[in-house]
Motif scaffolding. Structure first.
Motif, short mmCIF file in Angstrom:
data_model
loop_
_atom_site.label_atom_id
_atom_site.label_comp_id
_atom_site.label_asym_id
_atom_site.label_seq_id
_atom_site.Cartn_x
_atom_site.Cartn_y
_atom_site.Cartn_z
N TYR A 97 -7.67 3.58 5.68
CA TYR A 97 -6.45 4.21 6.18
C TYR A 97 -6.62 4.66 7.63
CZ TYR A 97 -3.74 4.54 1.85
OH TYR A 97 -2.98 4.25 0.74
N VAL A 98 -5.53 4.58 8.41
CA VAL A 98 -5.47 5.23 9.70
C VAL A 98 -5.06 6.67 9.45
CG1 VAL A 98 -4.41 5.24 11.99
CG2 VAL A 98 -4.75 3.08 10.79
N THR A 99 -5.74 7.62 10.09
CA THR A 99 -5.50 9.03 9.79
C THR A 99 -5.03 9.78 11.03
OG1 THR A 99 -7.84 9.54 10.22
CG2 THR A 99 -7.21 9.04 7.94
N GLY A 100 -4.09 10.68 10.82
CA GLY A 100 -3.56 11.46 11.93
C GLY A 100 -3.28 12.89 11.54
N HIS A 136 1.83 2.58 13.25
CA HIS A 136 0.99 2.19 12.12
C HIS A 136 1.80 1.80 10.89
CE1 HIS A 136 -2.37 3.48 14.50
NE2 HIS A 136 -1.93 4.73 14.55
N LYS A 137 3.06 1.42 11.09
CA LYS A 137 3.95 1.13 9.97
C LYS A 137 3.48 -0.03 9.11
CE LYS A 137 7.06 -1.71 12.82
NZ LYS A 137 6.77 -3.02 12.18
N ASP A 138 2.67 -0.93 9.66
CA ASP A 138 2.21 -2.09 8.91
C ASP A 138 0.83 -1.89 8.30
OD1 ASP A 138 4.53 -3.58 9.51
OD2 ASP A 138 3.71 -4.10 11.47
N HIS A 186 0.85 -1.19 0.00
CA HIS A 186 0.00 0.00 0.00
C HIS A 186 0.89 1.25 0.00
CE1 HIS A 186 0.80 -0.98 4.32
NE2 HIS A 186 1.10 0.31 4.34
N THR A 187 0.30 2.38 -0.31
CA THR A 187 1.01 3.66 -0.31
C THR A 187 0.60 4.47 0.90
OG1 THR A 187 1.14 3.71 -2.73
CG2 THR A 187 1.41 5.81 -1.57
N ASN A 188 1.58 4.84 1.71
CA ASN A 188 1.33 5.77 2.81
C ASN A 188 1.46 7.20 2.28
OD1 ASN A 188 1.31 3.57 4.74
ND2 ASN A 188 3.54 3.56 4.56
#
Length: 458
Positions: free
Chosen positions: A98-101, A169-171, A3-5
């Protein structure tokens, strides 16, 4: 396939001339200079507004800020509120797993739970909700709770929390908005960073501090890139860097902010290029070829669809965006496009005759600021400082009538050929009257369109 971060770094009041590479030896930014060498540097990058709240609203929604209701920085009045009906970039990333911050500055709704970043698409928020925040004596939101300062420098805290978010959340696919408030006021920096510039003997204390704030931010940005490397996610993370508007350059003597800004006309608060033409760098190892791109025109509303495209996410059909996906241009797969773009900002009720602009290719039309429409009530400004320090003490926005004012008739619109005159020094409206008249009509039509949508929110 990995995936793309996505990491979007937006700094506050940083000018084009605040990069070491472009500052004629004034600023020191080794990380940003490295990022320019590693990615694509966009020399035609424009913020969506010349001040923070409207610019951030456009980035968050991909829409002109007038449509969103976020038209000014007055927080107690709610003029900085991003309307709760708007879908943010955080909302769309969340909808797609996605996890969002968000770490740092928000400034799109200071009062009320409904305007809190946790309610606007961000799973995690560490930062402040208002226009400004002290760098040592602060109170920060940690999601729904607040914590007093522990003595660390705020730029360090924003970076620590960003790296914490990335590490946890690196994974997973993540979207992170790192919103440094440097070099926005109050102007504070570690003494050793200030001394580097003060020792040169060519800057006043304020400018030495500004450059020290930028150097410190640059050093912290290096920590973010180091973390991506250490976690082995550097190559599947695209990083965007830009500023919400141009630099503050006002003041006199020891209170002067004046510094090098590549010959651009104007500064923060103005729709001349010095107020809206900002740094723009994008790095994506193995995907984006390093280059200086002088042709790819980018507007602040374009980041929304471009980030989604980088992540392989379609823009939801329900959204009416003003921005365009420029990823093909960033990747070198398509020729640059030059969509017509518009800007307008003044205090309180928007006035199309004041501080408004349109760009169409090399041509730019400007309606200069009118002083009477640019002034804010001093008492309201002081009230907003109280709101920023303790927003929980206020339960709802105040909505008194706007202060009375008389706005005089505007002067004639100015027309500039930016290819021949990037410093906007030569008004050619009388040489090209048809071009000027046509662009003025289009500016007014655009204003009517976005204002109709804004007023429907009231």
């Amino acid at each position: 396939m990995k995936h793309t971060n996505v990491i979007f770094v937006m700094v506050d009041d940083m000018g084009y001339g605040d990069f070491g590479k472009f500052s004629e030896g004034n600023a020191i930014t080794p990380t940003l200079d490295w990022m320019v060498d590693e990615g694509v540097c966009l020399t035609q990058c424009y913020a969506a507004a010349p001040v923070c709240t409207p610019s951030r609203a456009a980035f968050l929604t991909g829409r002109y800020n007038h449509r969103t209701g976020a038209i000014d920085m007055r927080e107690l009045r709610g003029l900085s509120n991003l309307h709760i009906g708007e879908t943010t970039i955080g909302d769309v990333f969340k909808e797609n797993g996605y996890v969002t911050g968000l770490m740092g500055k928000w400034h799109n709704g200071t009062i009320g739970k409904n305007y809190h970043p946790n309610k606007r698409g961000f799973d995690e928020f560490v930062g402040f909700r208002g226009a400004s925040c002290n760098y040592y004596d602060y109170k920060l939101h940690y999601n729904e709770t607040t914590r007093e300062s522990d003595g660390r420098y705020l730029t360090d805290v924003i970076t620590d929390e960003s790296i914490n978010f990335i590490t946890r959340h690196k994974d997973k696919p993540f979207f992170l908005n790192i919103a440094y408030n440097a070099p926005h006021s109050p102007h504070e920096a570690p003494a050793e960073d200030v001394e580097i510039f003060a020792s040169r003997g060519k800057y006043n204390t304020l400018v030495s501090t500004l450059y020290g704030m930028i150097l410190n931010m640059d050093r912290n940005l290096a920590r973010v890139f180091a973390a991506l490397k250490d976690l082995n996610i550097d190559e599947n993370t695209i990083v965007f860097f830009t500023s919400d508007n141009g630099p503050e350059l006002g003041g006199q003597g020891e209170k002067s902010h004046a510094r090098y800004n590549c010959g651009l006309n104007g500064c923060k608060g103005q729709v001349f290029d010095g107020g809206i033409r900002v740094p723009g760098v994008v790095r994506w190892p193995g995907k984006i070829k390093p280059r200086m791109d002088e042709n790819c025109f980018v507007h602040g509303t374009d980041w929304f669809p471009t980030m989604l495209a980088a992540a392989g996410i379609d823009v939801p059909e329900r959204l009416k965006l003003d921005g365009q996906n420029i990823l093909p241009q960033l990747l070198g797969e398509a020729e640059p496009t030059h969509a017509k773009r518009f800007w307008q900002w003044n205090r309180y009720a928007p006035e199309v005759t004041c501080n408004a602009a349109m760009r169409d290719g090399k041509w730019k039309l400007v309606r200069p600021p009118i002083e009477e429409a640019m002034m804010t009530d001093r008492a309201e400004w002081q009230q907003d400082r109280l709101v920023e320090r303790d927003p929980e003490a206020f339960t709802e926005n105040a909505n008194p009538p706007f202060p009375p004012r008389t706005v005089p008739p505007p002067g004639p619109a100015k027309l500039f050929d930016l290819e021949a005159d990037p410093g906007e020094t030569n008004d050619v409206a009388t040489q090209h009257p048809k071009r000027a008249a046509q662009m003025l009509r289009e500016l007014e039509e655009w204003f009517d369109d976005v204002e109709f949508e804004r007023q429907a929110l009231c």
